[in-house]
Design an enzyme around this catalytic site. Structure first.
Site, PDB file in Angstrom:
ATOM      1  N   ASN A 121     -75.753  38.693 -28.635  1.00  9.56           N
ATOM      2  CA  ASN A 121     -75.468  37.545 -27.465  1.00  9.56           C
ATOM      3  C   ASN A 121     -74.264  37.672 -26.867  1.00  9.56           C
ATOM      4  OD1 ASN A 121     -76.504  35.505 -26.015  1.00  9.56           O
ATOM      5  ND2 ASN A 121     -77.431  34.237 -27.461  1.00  9.56           N
ATOM      6  N   HIS A 122     -74.361  36.690 -25.863  1.00  9.29           N
ATOM      7  CA  HIS A 122     -72.886  36.705 -25.106  1.00  9.29           C
ATOM      8  C   HIS A 122     -71.834  35.579 -25.862  1.00  9.29           C
ATOM      9  CE1 HIS A 122     -74.233  38.547 -21.558  1.00  9.29           C
ATOM     10  NE2 HIS A 122     -75.266  37.638 -21.687  1.00  9.29           N
TER      11      HIS A 122
END
Length: 177
Positions: free
Chosen positions: A94-95
């Protein structure tokens, strides 16, 4: 089959015949280019990103159902006999929550043997799903699911229900194509 889909391993009986697999997947995947490099059949409406980071067993073709999205850049391990229903999302990384331009620390996803992931499920980074697990439609899985359990969607959270029997089908006795 092995020429076009070298990582395709299915039983001779009880699944789609080889010519049907070619008819359904070959043109859109290999000619039109939807998920062209993936060495197993993937539906043209699905997206498999980072397929080189997927370790998969036999009788497991992630993305062969319509609408599946897989981001495997964080590492995805899938056991034998794993079925992924339509519109499932599997995200392995994910970010960064403080800078969205960066990727967070990679966590990956692990899925055991004899697992069914129902329609519209979301599997999040860091999830570990044991063997002989059935995940009901619409569940969001972010943690560890123990082996021999059924996961259902409750009002506020998922419910994990232990199974009382072993998995019945011995996939290792099958003759594979």
């Amino acid at each position: 089959m092995k020429l076009f889909f070298p990582q395709y391993h299915r039983p001779r009986n009880g699944y789609m015949k080889n010519y049907r697999v070619l008819l359904e997947f070959f043109f859109m995947q290999k000619i039109m280019g939807f998920n062209r490099g993936v060495p197993w059949p993937v539906d043209f409406r699905s997206k498999v990103r980072g397929w080189r980071f997927i370790q998969k067993g036999i009788m497991c073709d992630p993305g062969d159902s319509p609408g599946v999205y897989i981001n495997a850049y964080g590492g995805l391990k899938m056991g034998n006999n794993v079925a992924v229903a339509p519109n499932v999302t599997i995200v392995t990384t994910n970010h960064n929550k403080y800078d969205h331009r960066k990727i967070s620390r990679t966590k990956g996803v692990e899925i055991g043997n004899n697992v069914w992931i129902g329609a519209n499920c979301v599997i999040l980074p860091g999830a570990k799903i044991g063997n002989e697990v059935t995940i009901g439609a619409g569940c969001v899985v972010s943690g560890e699911i123990p082996s021999k359990s059924t996961v259902t969607r409750g009002d506020d959270a998922i419910k994990i229900i232990p199974k009382t029997k072993d998995y019945e089908w011995d996939i290792y006795q099958e003759k594979l194509t």
